[in-house]
Design a protein around this motif. Structure first.
Motif, PDB file in Angstrom:
ATOM      1  N   THR A 266       0.829  -1.208   0.000  1.00  0.00           N
ATOM      2  CA  THR A 266       0.000   0.000   0.000  1.00  0.00           C
ATOM      3  C   THR A 266       0.860   1.253   0.000  1.00  0.00           C
ATOM      4  OG1 THR A 266      -1.764  -1.157   1.204  1.00  0.00           O
ATOM      5  CG2 THR A 266      -1.801   1.251   1.251  1.00  0.00           C
ATOM      6  N   GLU A 267       0.682   2.065  -1.024  1.00  0.00           N
ATOM      7  CA  GLU A 267       1.306   3.383  -1.058  1.00  0.00           C
ATOM      8  C   GLU A 267       0.357   4.376  -0.402  1.00  0.00           C
ATOM      9  OE1 GLU A 267       4.386   3.730  -1.961  1.00  0.00           O
ATOM     10  OE2 GLU A 267       4.494   1.614  -2.527  1.00  0.00           O
ATOM     11  N   LEU A 268       0.867   5.550  -0.131  1.00  0.00           N
ATOM     12  CA  LEU A 268       0.052   6.561   0.548  1.00  0.00           C
ATOM     13  C   LEU A 268      -1.223   6.871  -0.232  1.00  0.00           C
ATOM     14  CD1 LEU A 268      -0.339   8.536   2.849  1.00  0.00           C
ATOM     15  CD2 LEU A 268       1.144  10.154   1.659  1.00  0.00           C
ATOM     16  N   LYS A 269      -1.114   6.939  -1.545  1.00  0.00           N
ATOM     17  CA  LYS A 269      -2.286   7.256  -2.376  1.00  0.00           C
ATOM     18  C   LYS A 269      -3.327   6.133  -2.347  1.00  0.00           C
ATOM     19  CE  LYS A 269      -0.007   5.512  -6.566  1.00  0.00           C
ATOM     20  NZ  LYS A 269      -0.856   4.299  -6.691  1.00  0.00           N
ATOM     21  N   ASP A 270      -2.892   4.920  -2.009  1.00  0.00           N
ATOM     22  CA  ASP A 270      -3.808   3.779  -1.962  1.00  0.00           C
ATOM     23  C   ASP A 270      -4.491   3.622  -0.607  1.00  0.00           C
ATOM     24  OD1 ASP A 270      -2.919   3.026  -4.560  1.00  0.00           O
ATOM     25  OD2 ASP A 270      -1.194   2.006  -3.666  1.00  0.00           O
ATOM     26  N   LEU A 271      -3.983   4.299   0.392  1.00  0.00           N
ATOM     27  CA  LEU A 271      -4.453   4.077   1.760  1.00  0.00           C
ATOM     28  C   LEU A 271      -5.959   4.304   1.929  1.00  0.00           C
ATOM     29  CD1 LEU A 271      -3.406   3.185   4.490  1.00  0.00           C
ATOM     30  CD2 LEU A 271      -2.860   5.567   5.019  1.00  0.00           C
ATOM     31  N   PRO A 272      -6.544   5.376   1.359  1.00  0.00           N
ATOM     32  CA  PRO A 272      -7.993   5.557   1.531  1.00  0.00           C
ATOM     33  C   PRO A 272      -8.818   4.389   1.003  1.00  0.00           C
ATOM     34  CG  PRO A 272      -6.980   7.572   0.726  1.00  0.00           C
ATOM     35  CD  PRO A 272      -5.928   6.509   0.661  1.00  0.00           C
ATOM     36  N   LYS A 273      -8.307   3.688  -0.016  1.00  0.00           N
ATOM     37  CA  LYS A 273      -9.046   2.560  -0.593  1.00  0.00           C
ATOM     38  C   LYS A 273      -9.067   1.355   0.338  1.00  0.00           C
ATOM     39  CE  LYS A 273      -7.241   3.931  -5.128  1.00  0.00           C
ATOM     40  NZ  LYS A 273      -6.401   3.479  -6.280  1.00  0.00           N
ATOM     41  N   ARG A 274      -8.150   1.321   1.295  1.00  0.00           N
ATOM     42  CA  ARG A 274      -8.075   0.179   2.205  1.00  0.00           C
ATOM     43  C   ARG A 274      -9.065   0.297   3.374  1.00  0.00           C
ATOM     44  NH1 ARG A 274      -5.729  -1.263  -1.746  1.00  0.00           N
ATOM     45  NH2 ARG A 274      -3.464  -1.541  -1.949  1.00  0.00           N
ATOM     46  N   ILE A 275      -9.720   1.428   3.490  1.00  0.00           N
ATOM     47  CA  ILE A 275     -10.611   1.659   4.630  1.00  0.00           C
ATOM     48  C   ILE A 275     -12.037   1.225   4.274  1.00  0.00           C
ATOM     49  CG2 ILE A 275     -11.408   3.342   6.316  1.00  0.00           C
ATOM     50  CD1 ILE A 275      -8.355   2.992   6.203  1.00  0.00           C
ATOM     51  N   PRO A 276     -12.562   0.162   4.887  1.00  0.00           N
ATOM     52  CA  PRO A 276     -13.938  -0.262   4.597  1.00  0.00           C
ATOM     53  C   PRO A 276     -14.949   0.817   5.003  1.00  0.00           C
ATOM     54  CG  PRO A 276     -12.722  -1.985   5.753  1.00  0.00           C
ATOM     55  CD  PRO A 276     -11.890  -0.746   5.834  1.00  0.00           C
ATOM     56  N   LYS A 277     -15.998   0.922   4.230  1.00  0.00           N
ATOM     57  CA  LYS A 277     -17.028   1.928   4.514  1.00  0.00           C
ATOM     58  C   LYS A 277     -18.169   1.386   5.368  1.00  0.00           C
ATOM     59  CE  LYS A 277     -16.182   4.729   0.387  1.00  0.00           C
ATOM     60  NZ  LYS A 277     -15.687   5.882   1.154  1.00  0.00           N
ATOM     61  N   ASP A 278     -18.167   0.068   5.611  1.00  0.00           N
ATOM     62  CA  ASP A 278     -19.285  -0.525   6.353  1.00  0.00           C
ATOM     63  C   ASP A 278     -18.857  -1.352   7.553  1.00  0.00           C
ATOM     64  OD1 ASP A 278     -18.078  -2.516   4.934  1.00  0.00           O
ATOM     65  OD2 ASP A 278     -19.917  -3.336   4.061  1.00  0.00           O
ATOM     66  N   SER A 279     -17.568  -1.326   7.885  1.00  0.00           N
ATOM     67  CA  SER A 279     -17.109  -2.093   9.039  1.00  0.00           C
ATOM     68  C   SER A 279     -15.834  -1.465   9.596  1.00  0.00           C
ATOM     69  CB  SER A 279     -16.842  -3.557   8.664  1.00  0.00           C
ATOM     70  OG  SER A 279     -15.883  -3.637   7.627  1.00  0.00           O
ATOM     71  N   ALA A 280     -15.587  -1.725  10.857  1.00  0.00           N
ATOM     72  CA  ALA A 280     -14.414  -1.163  11.528  1.00  0.00           C
ATOM     73  C   ALA A 280     -13.185  -2.018  11.237  1.00  0.00           C
ATOM     74  CB  ALA A 280     -14.656  -1.091  13.029  1.00  0.00           C
ATOM     75  N   ARG A 281     -12.005  -1.406  11.378  1.00  0.00           N
ATOM     76  CA  ARG A 281     -10.750  -2.117  11.162  1.00  0.00           C
ATOM     77  C   ARG A 281      -9.624  -1.449  11.960  1.00  0.00           C
ATOM     78  NH1 ARG A 281     -13.664  -5.236   9.012  1.00  0.00           N
ATOM     79  NH2 ARG A 281     -13.416  -6.330   7.020  1.00  0.00           N
ATOM     80  N   TYR A 282      -8.556  -2.207  12.162  1.00  0.00           N
ATOM     81  CA  TYR A 282      -7.302  -1.674  12.698  1.00  0.00           C
ATOM     82  C   TYR A 282      -6.275  -1.722  11.569  1.00  0.00           C
ATOM     83  CZ  TYR A 282      -9.484  -2.958  17.202  1.00  0.00           C
ATOM     84  OH  TYR A 282     -10.338  -3.093  18.268  1.00  0.00           O
ATOM     85  N   HIS A 283      -5.556  -0.621  11.373  1.00  0.00           N
ATOM     86  CA  HIS A 283      -4.579  -0.538  10.288  1.00  0.00           C
ATOM     87  C   HIS A 283      -3.220  -0.135  10.854  1.00  0.00           C
ATOM     88  CE1 HIS A 283      -8.168  -0.136   7.578  1.00  0.00           C
ATOM     89  NE2 HIS A 283      -8.620   0.517   8.633  1.00  0.00           N
ATOM     90  N   PHE A 284      -2.168  -0.789  10.364  1.00  0.00           N
ATOM     91  CA  PHE A 284      -0.798  -0.423  10.686  1.00  0.00           C
ATOM     92  C   PHE A 284      -0.105  -0.105   9.359  1.00  0.00           C
ATOM     93  CE2 PHE A 284      -2.334  -3.045  14.085  1.00  0.00           C
ATOM     94  CZ  PHE A 284      -1.779  -2.522  15.236  1.00  0.00           C
ATOM     95  N   PHE A 285       0.379   1.118   9.215  1.00  0.00           N
ATOM     96  CA  PHE A 285       0.907   1.582   7.935  1.00  0.00           C
ATOM     97  C   PHE A 285       2.322   2.115   8.112  1.00  0.00           C
ATOM     98  CE2 PHE A 285       1.183   5.201   4.803  1.00  0.00           C
ATOM     99  CZ  PHE A 285       1.375   4.405   3.685  1.00  0.00           C
ATOM    100  N   LEU A 286       3.242   1.656   7.257  1.00  0.00           N
ATOM    101  CA  LEU A 286       4.614   2.158   7.273  1.00  0.00           C
ATOM    102  C   LEU A 286       4.649   3.425   6.411  1.00  0.00           C
ATOM    103  CD1 LEU A 286       7.516   1.627   8.239  1.00  0.00           C
ATOM    104  CD2 LEU A 286       7.895   0.352   6.114  1.00  0.00           C
ATOM    105  N   TYR A 287       4.641   4.538   7.086  1.00  0.00           N
ATOM    106  CA  TYR A 287       4.531   5.845   6.431  1.00  0.00           C
ATOM    107  C   TYR A 287       5.923   6.345   6.044  1.00  0.00           C
ATOM    108  CZ  TYR A 287       3.378  10.851   6.015  1.00  0.00           C
ATOM    109  OH  TYR A 287       3.235  12.148   5.579  1.00  0.00           O
ATOM    110  N   LYS A 288       6.205   6.301   4.752  1.00  0.00           N
ATOM    111  CA  LYS A 288       7.492   6.757   4.236  1.00  0.00           C
ATOM    112  C   LYS A 288       7.335   8.190   3.731  1.00  0.00           C
ATOM    113  CE  LYS A 288       8.738   2.066   2.776  1.00  0.00           C
ATOM    114  NZ  LYS A 288       9.174   1.202   1.647  1.00  0.00           N
ATOM    115  N   HIS A 289       8.164   9.087   4.271  1.00  0.00           N
ATOM    116  CA  HIS A 289       8.019  10.487   3.909  1.00  0.00           C
ATOM    117  C   HIS A 289       9.291  11.250   4.270  1.00  0.00           C
ATOM    118  CE1 HIS A 289       7.098  10.259   8.170  1.00  0.00           C
ATOM    119  NE2 HIS A 289       7.314  11.571   8.276  1.00  0.00           N
ATOM    120  N   SER A 290       9.331  12.495   3.852  1.00  0.00           N
ATOM    121  CA  SER A 290      10.462  13.365   4.173  1.00  0.00           C
ATOM    122  C   SER A 290      10.006  14.452   5.123  1.00  0.00           C
ATOM    123  CB  SER A 290      11.036  13.992   2.899  1.00  0.00           C
ATOM    124  OG  SER A 290      11.575  12.996   2.054  1.00  0.00           O
ATOM    125  N   HIS A 291      10.882  14.769   6.071  1.00  0.00           N
ATOM    126  CA  HIS A 291      10.582  15.823   7.039  1.00  0.00           C
ATOM    127  C   HIS A 291      11.860  16.564   7.376  1.00  0.00           C
ATOM    128  CE1 HIS A 291       8.807  17.987  10.366  1.00  0.00           C
ATOM    129  NE2 HIS A 291       9.684  17.469  11.210  1.00  0.00           N
TER     130      HIS A 291
END
Length: 202
Positions: free
Chosen positions: A72-97
């Motif tokens: 899952t890339e950052l742009k894909d993350l919203p697609k992983r969220i179900p709209k009709d059920s709850a979930r727990y998500h762990f995401f490796l957020y790669k970014h620059s700061h």
């Protein structure tokens, strides 16, 4: 009549306790067993062999199980969220700061409100803290940020960045410029009323 009401209330209370009394109950919530596959996926995420792990509660068997490990890339993350059920998500957020490349694990608890049953909302809410305690204290996974959302559309790049790197001085800026002493910078006193325009100062 009073006796019957008492009996009814007592029965409801017992049923509620039985439905919540699961494998292990703590002061922080309810600790369901975590399936082996889910623990293995979390270990791989910690070691950066995966970049996304989604867990769900098997309500019937009172177990936390693996739902997805899709890359899952950052742009894909919203697609992983179900709209009709709850979930727990762990995401490796790669970014620059501030010029540094970072890889930070973010925990996202998605709960689409009243699209879920009362029992599902209750169980996901109760199991969240014990799950995080196991992940952080037993798996030694460092979670940089814990986020709760209702809809995947909230997970924009800007939103996630600001959650991980909040602007600590955002509120201080509005108070950073106190008004100067009376009698100085008189040109700015024009907005207070015509009477104050008579004695402008340099």
């Amino acid at each position: 009549m009073t006796f019957r009401i008492y009996i009814i209330c007592f029965c409801v209370q017992v049923q509620t306790e039985v439905s919540v009394d699961t494998k292990h109950q703590t002061l922080q919530g309810v600790a369901f067993p975590i399936a082996k596959e889910a623990l293995q996926a979390l270990e791989k995420l910690k070691n950066k062999q995966l970049n996304y792990v989604q867990l769900q509660i098997d309500i019937k068997n009172e177990t936390i199980v693996l739902a997805s490990t899709l890359p899952t890339e950052l742009k894909d993350l919203p697609k992983r969220i179900p709209k009709d059920s709850a979930r727990y998500h762990f995401f490796l957020y790669k970014h620059s700061h501030e010029g540094d490349h970072l890889e930070s694990i973010v925990f996202i608890y998605s709960m689409p409100g009243y699209m879920c049953s009362i029992r599902e909302r209750m169980l996901y809410s109760s199991c969240k803290s014990p799950l995080l305690e196991i992940v952080e204290r037993q798996l030694w996974m460092q979670i940089i940020r814990k986020i709760e959302i209702g809809d995947g559309d909230e997970l924009t790049p800007e939103f996630l960045y600001e959650e991980v790197h909040p602007k600590q001085h955002a509120h201080k800026q509005s108070f950073a410029k106190p008004k100067g002493p009376a009698g100085k910078r008189g040109i700015r006193r024009l907005i207070r009323g015509p009477a104050e325009t008579e004695t402008p100062t340099d």
